[in-house]
Design an enzyme around this catalytic site. Structure first.
Site, PDB file in Angstrom:
ATOM      1  N   LYS A 194       4.366   5.541   3.432  1.00 54.30           N
ATOM      2  CA  LYS A 194       3.177   4.908   2.844  1.00 54.30           C
ATOM      3  C   LYS A 194       1.952   5.635   3.371  1.00 54.30           C
ATOM      4  O   LYS A 194       1.702   5.662   4.576  1.00 54.30           O
ATOM      5  CB  LYS A 194       3.124   3.432   3.226  1.00 54.30           C
ATOM      6  CG  LYS A 194       1.823   2.785   2.725  1.00 54.30           C
ATOM      7  CD  LYS A 194       1.853   1.286   2.839  1.00 54.30           C
ATOM      8  CE  LYS A 194       0.536   0.704   2.374  1.00 54.30           C
ATOM      9  NZ  LYS A 194       0.513  -0.756   2.495  1.00 54.30           N
ATOM     10  N   LYS A 247       4.763   5.716  -1.457  1.00 52.17           N
ATOM     11  CA  LYS A 247       3.590   5.034  -2.009  1.00 52.17           C
ATOM     12  C   LYS A 247       2.328   5.771  -1.589  1.00 52.17           C
ATOM     13  O   LYS A 247       2.211   6.068  -0.405  1.00 52.17           O
ATOM     14  CB  LYS A 247       3.576   3.612  -1.455  1.00 52.17           C
ATOM     15  CG  LYS A 247       2.366   2.811  -1.856  1.00 52.17           C
ATOM     16  CD  LYS A 247       2.466   1.433  -1.259  1.00 52.17           C
ATOM     17  CE  LYS A 247       1.208   0.658  -1.574  1.00 52.17           C
ATOM     18  NZ  LYS A 247       1.133  -0.570  -0.830  1.00 52.17           N
TER      19      LYS A 247
HETATM   20  C1  PBG Z   1      -0.977  -3.672   2.476  1.00 49.94           C
HETATM   21  C2  PBG Z   1      -0.672  -3.257   1.081  1.00 49.94           C
HETATM   22  C3  PBG Z   1      -1.525  -2.475   0.300  1.00 49.94           C
HETATM   23  C4  PBG Z   1      -0.911  -2.330  -0.922  1.00 49.94           C
HETATM   24  C5  PBG Z   1       0.295  -3.015  -0.886  1.00 49.94           C
HETATM   25  N1  PBG Z   1       0.441  -3.585   0.383  1.00 49.94           N
HETATM   26  C6  PBG Z   1      -2.865  -1.942   0.551  1.00 49.94           C
HETATM   27  C7  PBG Z   1      -3.190  -1.406   1.865  1.00 49.94           C
HETATM   28  O1  PBG Z   1      -2.346  -0.828   2.553  1.00 49.94           O
HETATM   29  O2  PBG Z   1      -4.330  -1.576   2.231  1.00 49.94           O
HETATM   30  C8  PBG Z   1      -1.536  -1.562  -2.040  1.00 49.94           C
HETATM   31  C9  PBG Z   1      -0.903  -1.643  -3.359  1.00 49.94           C
HETATM   32  C10 PBG Z   1      -1.761  -1.145  -4.468  1.00 49.94           C
HETATM   33  O3  PBG Z   1      -2.799  -0.486  -4.287  1.00 49.94           O
HETATM   34  O4  PBG Z   1      -1.375  -1.434  -5.604  1.00 49.94           O
HETATM   35  N2  PBG Z   1       0.039  -4.130   3.241  1.00 49.94           N
END
Ligand code: PBG
Length: 323
Positions: A194, A247
């Site tokens: 991520k 991601k």
């Molecule tokens: C945080 C989380 C995020 C997303 C999913 N879980 C955002 C972040 O890390 O700040 C983002 C998903 C998206 O942008 O569609 N645990």
């Protein structure tokens, strides 16, 4: 000319017969935002067509997803500020919004996978995925809280626990706790690679979960790194992950391919809020054909090696694919 590649593109039947990659609604997961209330639908400005839904409407949406053959729904809670604190206490409340949403989905639409998010940010008064100690997210203090959160979600009936927090060692800790509690069949989808991405902006609008200070660079990955994703992959495999996620999606298609080629586990990817918002924004201006650009994005993610795609366009794509 002996070789004329265009011969293989002459007709729809020819093209269909040799297509290398298939996209089906069975590969798709719909991310959804849940909030308190009944009959509540709160549209998200930066994600046209998406809304925060109260549990009753979330269940209706889940029924639609099931009718369309979508694999599952990935839920995220939008909490009021009074329920947020530094350690995300509300996240393990068996009667909390999120756990009620899981139970409602599993009783109304049992065939649909419920994929529950594990990270502190929706519950944290600091907007970080873990506990802050001297301004930094502390791994050791955070992991036990994530374990408690995962257990509460498993108790509520989640099929797949999806830690999106990027703490070290959390997959192993969660797997062990799930097994100790007898939840052998609850799977883990690790957000394994991520990245610390600017494409999460609209999601943070939806949940009002942006970090109140600083950024997430000490736990989410540097967008410049690909080898590091393989290191994360190996650790999550050893710790017992069932699915590995990359991601965001399209900007990281090379990383999806790297993981696909190096792991036997299913690879998921998340076509994130910013990727979706870009398509919608361009389409609103008449600059892109949304349906075509959405399907192309999803097929490209499949071609890169993703088995499962989380996308806000899941309902739209499934409707187009049905015709
Ligand atoms: C945080 C989380 C995020 C997303 C999913 N879980 C955002 C972040 O890390 O700040 C983002 C998903 C998206 O942008 O569609 N645990």
């Amino acid at each position: 000319m002996l070789s004329r590649p265009r011969r293989n593109r002459r007709s729809p039947a020819m093209r269909n017969a040799i297509r290398e990659t298939q996209l089906s609604s069975a590969n798709l997961v719909l991310p959804s935002f849940v909030q308190e209330g009944t009959g509540q639908r709160h549209p998200i400005d930066s994600m046209p067509g998406c809304a925060r839904l109260s549990i009753d409407l979330l269940v209706e949406q889940a029924k639609e997803a099931r009718e369309l053959g979508i694999a599952g729904i990935a839920i995220f809670p939008a909490l009021s500020d009074e329920l947020k604190d530094a350690v995300g206490t509300e996240s393990k409340n068996p009667e909390g919004l999120f756990q009620r949403a899981i139970r409602a989905l599993k009783s109304a639409v049992p065939e649909l996978l419920v994929i529950s998010d594990v990270a502190l940010d929706p519950y944290s008064s600091d907007g970080h995925d873990g506990v802050l100690v001297d301004g930094l997210v502390d791994n050791e203090q955070t992991v036990p809280l994530l374990v408690d959160m995962a257990l509460a979600q498993a108790a509520a009936g989640a099929d797949v626990i999806a830690p999106s927090d990027m703490m070290d060692g959390r997959i192993g800790a969660i797997r062990e706790a799930l097994d100790d509690a007898g939840y052998f069949d609850v799977a883990i989808c690790s957000y394994c690679a991520k990245y610390c991405s600017a494409f999460y902006g609209p999601f943070r609008d939806a949940l009002d979960s942006a970090p109140r200070g600083g950024d997430k660079k000490t736990y989410q990955m540097d967008p410049a790194n690909a080898r590091e994703a393989l290191r994360e992959m190996r650790l999550d495999e050893e710790e017992g992950a069932d699915w590995l996620m990359v991601k965001p999606g399209l900007p990281y298609a090379d990383v999806i391919r790297d993981l696909r080629d190096s792991s036997e586990l299913p690879i998921a990817t998340y076509h994130v809020s910013g990727e979706f918002a870009m398509l919608k924004a361009a389409a609103e201006r008449g600059w892109l054909d949304y349906d075509a650009a959405l399907l192309e994005s999803l097929v490209c993610l499949r071609r890169a090696g993703a088995d499962i795609i989380f996308t806000y366009g899941a309902l739209d794509a499934a409707k187009i694919l049905r015709h």
